[in-house]
Design an enzyme around this catalytic site. Sequence first.
Site, PDB file in Angstrom:
ATOM      1  N   SER A 468       0.855  -1.186   0.000  1.00 19.55           N
ATOM      2  CA  SER A 468       0.000   0.000   0.000  1.00 19.55           C
ATOM      3  C   SER A 468       0.888   1.231   0.000  1.00 19.55           C
ATOM      4  O   SER A 468       2.058   1.171   0.414  1.00 19.55           O
ATOM      5  CB  SER A 468      -0.901   0.003   1.233  1.00 19.55           C
ATOM      6  OG  SER A 468      -1.583   1.246   1.368  1.00 19.55           O
ATOM      7  N   TYR A 481      -2.507  -0.715  10.200  1.00 17.37           N
ATOM      8  CA  TYR A 481      -2.537  -1.017   8.760  1.00 17.37           C
ATOM      9  C   TYR A 481      -1.211  -0.643   8.102  1.00 17.37           C
ATOM     10  O   TYR A 481      -0.630  -1.432   7.351  1.00 17.37           O
ATOM     11  CB  TYR A 481      -3.689  -0.245   8.112  1.00 17.37           C
ATOM     12  CG  TYR A 481      -3.864  -0.527   6.645  1.00 17.37           C
ATOM     13  CD1 TYR A 481      -4.497  -1.687   6.213  1.00 17.37           C
ATOM     14  CD2 TYR A 481      -3.403   0.371   5.676  1.00 17.37           C
ATOM     15  CE1 TYR A 481      -4.653  -1.949   4.856  1.00 17.37           C
ATOM     16  CE2 TYR A 481      -3.551   0.120   4.327  1.00 17.37           C
ATOM     17  CZ  TYR A 481      -4.178  -1.046   3.925  1.00 17.37           C
ATOM     18  OH  TYR A 481      -4.332  -1.300   2.589  1.00 17.37           O
TER      19      TYR A 481
END
Length: 598
Positions: A468, A481
Amino acid sequence: MNAKTDGGTEAGGLPAGARERRIATGGIDLCVAELGDTARPTVVLLHGYPDSKEVWSAVAHRLQDRFHVVLYDVRGCGRSTAPKPLRGGFTLEKLTDDFLAVIDAVSPGEPVHLVGHDWGSVQGWEFVTVRRTEGRIASFTSISGPSLDHFGHWIKKRATRPTPRRAAQLLGQGAKSWYVYALHTPMLPELAWRGPLGKRWPRLLELSEKVPRGGYPTDSLPDDAAHGAWLYRDNVRARLRRPRTDCYAHAPVQLVTPTGDAFLSEHLYDDLEQWAPRLTRRTLPAKHWVPRTRPDRLADWISEFIDGSDPVLPAPASSATGSYADRFAGQLVLVTGAGSGIGRATAFSFAEAGARVIAVDRDAESAARTADMARLVGAPQAWAETVDVADEQAMEKLAEKVAAEYGTVDVLVNNAGIGMAGPFLDTSTEDWKRTLDVNLWGVIHGCRLFGRQMAERGQGGHIVNTASAAAYQPSRALPAYSTSKAAVLMLSECLRAELASKDIGVTAICPGFVNTGITATARFAGVDEAEQQRRRRRTSRLYGIRNYPPEKVADAVLRAVVRNQAVVPVTPEARGARLLSRFTPRALRGIARIQPPA
């Protein structure tokens, strides 16, 4: 008939049930082996140098249930006799006589499907472009062997109209062709093959190409290689100096180009469409001896090509239309998190390129839907598997099943992931554990299990891990995350370094804000359920407004595999954050302190 050995092959290395006979032509006897039902379409497998027909045994085994498979030792090789004298006895004209004698005996009156590797392919180009074989060849699959006539024109074009690019191509192929010069040396090749080189050749193939033994090469190798040197001496210089101008293929041609071929440049086939108008291109991430190292892939492509070119047989169930069909057609691709979003789009993109797809998701219905749709958009085969990637034992069972039922994965896409937002002090231990179990350990399990299978096969592959932009863009709102994705990014970089020696590429894909379903299931720490739902709706709405489609991420995945890229930021904001992280990290840290709206 030779005595049968373990593994379903004969002592000579041919599949069990092979029927041998001898065919006389031009003063020599050719040893011909046949498998399968003679009433079916005939496929002739022609070996190269310094091989014998046994190089095709694994491919022939896979084809014999559908076709009448014919293999023969070229004159001077294996159990075929050699011409006397050797000089002048291996010209392409005489090899064409041999081919016609064989097909007249094994397939009288019916055209054959020809497959050639290395010098078998060089011969095949001659057969498929001369007038006297017209109507006798239904299709030709060429693997790692050019037409000498086409090669001559290729050299002439680059020598007479040079550009920097053409000169580099000419010099590059010249370096790769070092062995051709060596084989023109009087007596030295014969002495080498009948001496130390002949003894060490099997081990050299194992080390350099990961070629399994299993009846190949046969004990006749030293004599085969010594005799076969005359293939080069009788043909190469004459044809390269004066290439034929009428060398147009009169049958459909399938070109299979191994991208790791140490002897032939991919650019050698740049102008091939002018000589073979009905041309299908395939590329394979493998080295030169693909009949031994990738028999599964070759057998699938040969069958598919024959089905599409033989009017007696039904057309293929599906056809690849994607941008990278020549690269991925027939390859086995496993995608986790394939039930929706980026995973589903990636599975579809590989399917459009003709890959066989395994769609993995913890939601069985979603995985099945992806597999069904993958078949509709072009996948010749697609399967659905249900697993939680965080479950180590379940992943181990999946890896065992995939290896046993589908084969070794060529491309692995570790895409499954979950969203987790909220301040660090509000994020519970359970939230941390679940986030790391799926986003990090799921990737570790996939890399460890399927990466080991790729490494043990020894023919390379590629691993794609979905990280990501949050992997390098700190945020006070995404500590769990971002940590999990940063770990995936570093894991990918480390694996890339370790697996490079095994020809396995590793890519970290870093999407930014992509319109997928991850926001609808993301967890927000430190708030009640009502607030959870409100924030999910709000985040989904914002991602919807941004509306960056997952299909663009899927395109980036395929492109990254083809180019073997290391880290791929996808969206503009992901690329921008990547630049900031490398050149102005202080600015990125300042942005990270901004409190996002609740």
